[in-house]
Design an enzyme around this catalytic site. Sequence first.
Site, mmCIF file in Angstrom:
data_model
loop_
_atom_site.group_PDB
_atom_site.id
_atom_site.type_symbol
_atom_site.label_atom_id
_atom_site.label_comp_id
_atom_site.label_asym_id
_atom_site.label_seq_id
_atom_site.Cartn_x
_atom_site.Cartn_y
_atom_site.Cartn_z
ATOM 1 N N CYS A 77 0.813 -1.215 0.000
ATOM 2 C CA CYS A 77 0.000 0.000 0.000
ATOM 3 C C CYS A 77 0.848 1.268 0.000
ATOM 4 C CB CYS A 77 -0.925 -0.004 1.213
ATOM 5 S SG CYS A 77 -1.816 1.528 1.489
ATOM 6 N N CYS A 80 1.234 3.561 5.143
ATOM 7 C CA CYS A 80 1.805 3.581 6.504
ATOM 8 C C CYS A 80 3.203 2.975 6.449
ATOM 9 C CB CYS A 80 0.928 2.806 7.475
ATOM 10 S SG CYS A 80 -0.764 3.385 7.595
ATOM 11 N N CYS A 172 -8.166 -1.267 6.260
ATOM 12 C CA CYS A 172 -7.320 -0.093 6.446
ATOM 13 C C CYS A 172 -7.503 0.366 7.884
ATOM 14 C CB CYS A 172 -7.707 1.038 5.476
ATOM 15 S SG CYS A 172 -6.708 2.532 5.693
ATOM 16 N N GLN A 300 -8.156 19.644 8.851
ATOM 17 C CA GLN A 300 -7.069 18.760 9.290
ATOM 18 C C GLN A 300 -7.599 17.348 9.499
ATOM 19 O OE1 GLN A 300 -3.881 18.872 9.715
ATOM 20 N NE2 GLN A 300 -3.206 20.969 9.989
ATOM 21 N N TYR A 329 -2.428 31.647 4.792
ATOM 22 C CA TYR A 329 -2.799 30.295 4.364
ATOM 23 C C TYR A 329 -3.846 29.743 5.329
ATOM 24 C CZ TYR A 329 1.807 31.089 2.241
ATOM 25 O OH TYR A 329 2.888 31.645 1.594
ATOM 26 N N GLU A 350 -6.138 33.340 1.985
ATOM 27 C CA GLU A 350 -6.068 31.988 1.429
ATOM 28 C C GLU A 350 -6.293 32.079 -0.077
ATOM 29 O OE1 GLU A 350 -5.905 28.281 0.364
ATOM 30 O OE2 GLU A 350 -5.548 28.719 2.482
ATOM 31 N N ASP A 399 0.692 29.106 8.081
ATOM 32 C CA ASP A 399 0.600 27.651 7.979
ATOM 33 C C ASP A 399 0.584 27.269 6.500
ATOM 34 O OD1 ASP A 399 0.192 24.972 8.298
ATOM 35 O OD2 ASP A 399 -1.771 25.119 9.243
ATOM 36 N N CYS A 426 4.012 21.581 7.903
ATOM 37 C CA CYS A 426 3.980 20.128 7.739
ATOM 38 C C CYS A 426 5.255 19.637 7.073
ATOM 39 C CB CYS A 426 2.752 19.714 6.922
ATOM 40 S SG CYS A 426 2.696 20.443 5.277
#
Length: 468
Positions: A77, A80, A172, A300, A329, A350, A399, A426
């Site tokens: 997959c 993960c 999953c 999120q 953002y 944004e 962000d 991120c």
Amino acid sequence: MQAEIVENAEAIDTGEDGNTVVRHNERVIFVKGLVPGDIADIKIVKKKKKYAMGKVMAIKKLSPLRVKPVCQHFGTCGGCSWQNLDYEKQITFKQKHVEDAFERIGHILVEEKLPIVRSENIFHYRNKLEFTFSAKRWLTNEEMGDTTNFNQPGLGFHVPGLFDKVLDLKECHLQPEPSNSIRNEVREFTVKENMPYFDLNAQEGFLRNIMVRNTTTGEIMVVVVFAKDDKPMRDKLLQHISEKFLQITSLQYIINTKKNDVFSDLPSVTYKGKEYITEHLIKKNGDVLTFRISPQSFFQTNTLQANALYRKVSEYANLQGNEIVYDLYTGCGTIASFIASEATSVVGIEYVEKAVSDAKVNAGLNAINNVDFFAGDMQQMLTEEFCRHHGIPDVIITDPPRAGMHPDVVSAILKMAPKKIVYVSCNPSTQARDIALLKEKYMVKKMQPFDMFPHTSHVENIALLVKV
């Protein structure tokens, strides 16, 4: 040419995108499928000036950091990639990744490095998943030996690096029930009814995608994406879903006749229930904020961890009630709404117009009247005229997406010269790059990573910058 084989190489660290780092003769080799401490034979598949990419040929010795993956699809997959790595070690490596990015990329001195905030749930933490229908599912090496598997339909995730190949998912562990039950029931029903799955190469078929969203309030949204508008067949499937899963509060569909699977820009039709689902975020003082989530909304994907992150943003901003805040953002305005009661005014910017529309709706739902939202390109919006009209910010919260901020946006921030910048990212690498450009006026007071996505290499980080 004969392929180069590196024998008995030891994996010593983790890299980005689920890779593991191997060093051999002063050369860095990135390999998937290993964990630090593994010793393996590796075939070099690509050479670059400063590094190489490798493929595992055989694992000679297993690392003590390894654990047994929970999911039967692990390794194929790609979703993960760290599920075979002990969670406590995942946390350690993510903390190290953030600190290394600040030290090596940005050469940034951080006054206080706080420990990473663990995810409350390490499985079933996502509130949204999208699955793809494929007329010809991806086959594993074991399945290739059975010709009856050829040209069979599949419903699941795209195989990493292959836009037209889909792995048929039986399970999953990313999203709570009824996500698995809905996907498996839809597959069983549509195969039995001979409903054609979409072929991305041939651009033919009927079923394209299905999205499942859930909230901490117990609401569930299911959106089915069809390649064409065949009402009898469409209603047959939607009616079956609605009868089988009474807990669904919003059942919608989208007709996507485009050549790609992107449907965020397409209108959705409500078949049954509401046009949206409702999520709650809870501030540290107990105030509850309400957010409406439509099929196209950005939110999120780890709600509980996002709530913790927003509380930390509020703590770092430490607003006293008399500040002007710019939220860059802003997305659908979650952070802006979260800190609005602590400021004089908040300006959210944004580039996605639909997100700004959602932000305005959510502000209205929470009776917030000191926030203004604007849609536009960030580097073009942050002009002197804009700042004169809306006020010079005392605090900026930013962000940005993984690519970080455009250099023109960084320059605009330096000109505005707010007292504080709370930088949420991120991607610590681009965050460190941007903060290095801000060093002429700012120092990093403190930073704290957040594990938003357990069993992946991704990590979120918050940095507080104060003017020097």
